[in-house]
Design an enzyme around this catalytic site. Sequence first.
Site, PDB file in Angstrom:
ATOM      1  CB  CYS A  45      60.049  63.044  38.831  1.00 32.58           C
ATOM      2  SG  CYS A  45      60.571  63.783  37.958  1.00 32.58           S
ATOM      3  CB  CYS A  50      57.985  64.847  35.156  1.00 32.33           C
ATOM      4  SG  CYS A  50      57.432  64.530  36.488  1.00 32.33           S
ATOM      5  CE  LYS A  53      54.854  65.506  31.149  1.00 36.92           C
ATOM      6  NZ  LYS A  53      54.331  65.043  32.107  1.00 36.92           N
ATOM      7  CE1 TYR A 180      49.033  68.287  36.493  1.00 35.89           C
ATOM      8  CE2 TYR A 180      47.123  66.584  37.776  1.00 35.89           C
ATOM      9  CZ  TYR A 180      48.248  67.721  37.956  1.00 35.89           C
ATOM     10  OH  TYR A 180      48.357  69.068  38.367  1.00 35.89           O
ATOM     11  CD  GLU A 184      51.366  65.587  31.311  1.00 39.08           C
ATOM     12  OE1 GLU A 184      51.634  63.986  31.657  1.00 39.08           O
ATOM     13  OE2 GLU A 184      51.113  65.994  31.470  1.00 39.08           O
ATOM     14  CG  HIS A 438      54.954  94.367  21.919  1.00 37.63           C
ATOM     15  ND1 HIS A 438      54.261  93.705  22.259  1.00 37.63           N
ATOM     16  CD2 HIS A 438      54.703  94.757  20.752  1.00 37.63           C
ATOM     17  CE1 HIS A 438      53.025  93.803  21.086  1.00 37.63           C
ATOM     18  NE2 HIS A 438      53.421  94.322  20.120  1.00 37.63           N
ATOM     19  CD  GLU A 443      52.839  91.855  24.710  1.00 35.60           C
ATOM     20  OE1 GLU A 443      52.437  93.197  25.371  1.00 35.60           O
ATOM     21  OE2 GLU A 443      52.413  91.474  23.595  1.00 35.60           O
TER      22      GLU A 443
HETATM   23  P1  NDP Z   1      44.696  61.577  37.471  1.00 35.26           P
HETATM   24  O1  NDP Z   1      44.267  61.346  39.030  1.00 35.26           O
HETATM   25  O2  NDP Z   1      45.101  63.169  36.881  1.00 35.26           O
HETATM   26  O3  NDP Z   1      43.198  61.350  36.752  1.00 35.26           O
HETATM   27  C1  NDP Z   1      42.260  59.760  36.322  1.00 35.26           C
HETATM   28  C2  NDP Z   1      41.678  59.862  35.229  1.00 35.26           C
HETATM   29  O4  NDP Z   1      41.046  58.214  35.385  1.00 35.26           O
HETATM   30  C3  NDP Z   1      40.687  60.935  34.972  1.00 35.26           C
HETATM   31  O5  NDP Z   1      40.299  61.474  34.033  1.00 35.26           O
HETATM   32  C4  NDP Z   1      39.831  59.846  36.518  1.00 35.26           C
HETATM   33  O6  NDP Z   1      38.296  60.491  35.613  1.00 35.26           O
HETATM   34  C5  NDP Z   1      39.426  58.824  35.654  1.00 35.26           C
HETATM   35  N1  NDP Z   1      39.165  57.062  36.417  1.00 35.26           N
HETATM   36  C6  NDP Z   1      39.823  57.128  37.783  1.00 35.26           C
HETATM   37  N2  NDP Z   1      39.572  55.637  37.782  1.00 35.26           N
HETATM   38  C7  NDP Z   1      38.741  54.856  36.481  1.00 35.26           C
HETATM   39  C8  NDP Z   1      37.721  53.955  36.166  1.00 35.26           C
HETATM   40  N3  NDP Z   1      37.921  52.942  37.050  1.00 35.26           N
HETATM   41  N4  NDP Z   1      37.437  54.038  35.413  1.00 35.26           N
HETATM   42  C9  NDP Z   1      37.174  54.777  33.959  1.00 35.26           C
HETATM   43  N5  NDP Z   1      38.179  56.039  33.973  1.00 35.26           N
HETATM   44  C10 NDP Z   1      39.186  55.835  35.710  1.00 35.26           C
HETATM   45  O7  NDP Z   1      45.534  60.256  36.824  1.00 35.26           O
HETATM   46  P2  NDP Z   1      46.779  60.534  36.132  1.00 35.26           P
HETATM   47  O8  NDP Z   1      46.993  58.701  35.945  1.00 35.26           O
HETATM   48  O9  NDP Z   1      46.350  60.735  34.457  1.00 35.26           O
HETATM   49  O10 NDP Z   1      47.823  60.752  37.204  1.00 35.26           O
HETATM   50  C11 NDP Z   1      48.468  60.047  37.661  1.00 35.26           C
HETATM   51  C12 NDP Z   1      48.785  61.630  38.838  1.00 35.26           C
HETATM   52  O11 NDP Z   1      50.416  61.611  38.446  1.00 35.26           O
HETATM   53  C13 NDP Z   1      48.133  63.077  38.246  1.00 35.26           C
HETATM   54  O12 NDP Z   1      46.776  62.967  39.361  1.00 35.26           O
HETATM   55  C14 NDP Z   1      49.223  63.615  38.794  1.00 35.26           C
HETATM   56  O13 NDP Z   1      49.992  63.904  40.477  1.00 35.26           O
HETATM   57  C15 NDP Z   1      50.551  63.104  38.431  1.00 35.26           C
HETATM   58  N6  NDP Z   1      51.191  63.686  36.945  1.00 35.26           N
HETATM   59  C16 NDP Z   1      51.333  64.711  36.999  1.00 35.26           C
HETATM   60  C17 NDP Z   1      52.279  65.009  35.997  1.00 35.26           C
HETATM   61  C18 NDP Z   1      51.799  66.511  35.590  1.00 35.26           C
HETATM   62  O14 NDP Z   1      52.843  67.535  36.494  1.00 35.26           O
HETATM   63  N7  NDP Z   1      52.282  67.281  34.123  1.00 35.26           N
HETATM   64  C19 NDP Z   1      52.104  64.773  35.034  1.00 35.26           C
HETATM   65  C20 NDP Z   1      51.110  62.798  34.996  1.00 35.26           C
HETATM   66  C21 NDP Z   1      50.965  62.889  36.453  1.00 35.26           C
HETATM   67  P3  NDP Z   1      37.219  60.942  36.737  1.00 35.26           P
HETATM   68  O15 NDP Z   1      37.858  62.267  36.832  1.00 35.26           O
HETATM   69  O16 NDP Z   1      35.915  60.608  36.289  1.00 35.26           O
HETATM   70  O17 NDP Z   1      37.286  60.632  38.153  1.00 35.26           O
END
Ligand code: NDP
Length: 453
Positions: A45, A50, A53, A180, A184, A438, A443
Amino acid sequence: MQLAEFDYDLFVIGGGSGGVRASRIAAGLGAKTALAEERHLGGTCVNVGCIPKKLFSYASHYSQDFQDARSYGWVFESEPKFNWATLRDNKDIEISRLNRVYATLLANADVQFYNERATLLDSHTIQVGQQQFTAKEIIIATGGWPFVPDIPGGEHAITSNEFFSFDTLPQSALIVGGGYIGVEFAAILSGFGVKTSLTIRGSSLLRGFDTEIADVLTEEIEKYTTLIRDNEVQKIEKRSDGKLLAHMRRGEPLAFDCILFATGRKPNSHNIGLEAAGVEISADGAIKVNSDYTTSVPNIHAVGDVIDRLALTPVALAEGQILARRLFGKTSRPVQYDIIPTAVFSHPNLGTVGMDEKTAREKVTNVLVFRSKFRALRQTLTGGQESTFLKVIVDGDTDKVLGAHMVGADAGEIIQGLAIAITAGATKADFDNTIGIHPTTAEEFVTMRTPSP
Ligand code: NDP
């Protein structure tokens, strides 16, 4: 004098959000506590998640703000320019400050800090650098690490970890993954002026979120990012001119300066001696814990991204706190995993708490959905077309609000407030009886009167 049976009452491995919180709470309850972290304090984080980012997200939104400013009467003598090195270095200064704050927090709480790698030798013994210690209770809070699929040329790709300290900003980038981080970073890179593409293997972004909310955000993202659906990078080739060629499952290869994988994160559970101590992990590497965060070994516990719950900082904090209190004599209300507010810091933001519509329809017979889509006041002078979308899901029989979702400026800030109401069990009548502020976007949450089909 009787010798203590163990060197420490509690030894925490991992100095991220969950580990630091657990150690401070335990020490505050009188436990002799130590924490080992091999890298910087604050974990993902603070160092590569976090905080940097969000700073980058603020930075990238200025490009839009500068454009909008003209419609509000501001005149620039020349075009504003973005200097990546200034942002990166200022960010590094802030992160170093936070690392020191964390060290001070541990010291003030009387937690002994070891800036070393720690591994388990058995269920009570920990190797910390060149030293060995014993502890009655052990908490593993080693977090996770970005996962890059095993493809030829994968070594040419980066993850968000490396992007934070990049030497120069690329002119073009391909982001792989629509979760995520993918969403982002699409906003962040585009805002910095990087020509950005985002590829997903399915048809929609943000799987697991309310689909309608995700669709509205997708429309917004497609205004500044090229979205490549139903495709995958199968191989990366580095050309002699330095460009990276992404060989896709469908279509021609595509050339970029940078390819960033945001394909999820894997738990950091390897090479920390879990096998030696007899701690069981699941097939994807997550440490298996029961509802008390205790592993298959009764005195070893785990919290945060290394277990298979929600990988979010506030969740790790809550888990660490609850666990430390339980171990040292206090009870706490368990984490309500079904009402975890969360935000995606895209442009615009997405904020969500409680049930999405699909889950609500599976669990509740009479679901009412209230929606409102509009152009926020701030957009009126600029001619901006960014949509703001609010959605409230209600149990029509009990009037209880089951979920609230939003795409729009400051959605994270707004949903945090609604999360208190929903956690407290608010009804739609409570929302309706609340006086609005407002003129605000928020709201609308208290003025939506008619459910839509
Ligand atoms: P996520 O799990 O959110 O998303 C992973 C993405 O990668 C999905 O779109 C998934 O597709 C795709 N994917 C997974 N494996 C493959 C593959 N082999 N080939 C192609 N695409 C693939 O992971 P992130 O890396 O974005 O973030 C990790 C975690 O960190 C998040 O889940 C969250 O818990 C945390 N985080 C939180 C944030 C916040 O609170 N604002 C910000 C950043 C991270 P599919 O949907 O098809 O499985």
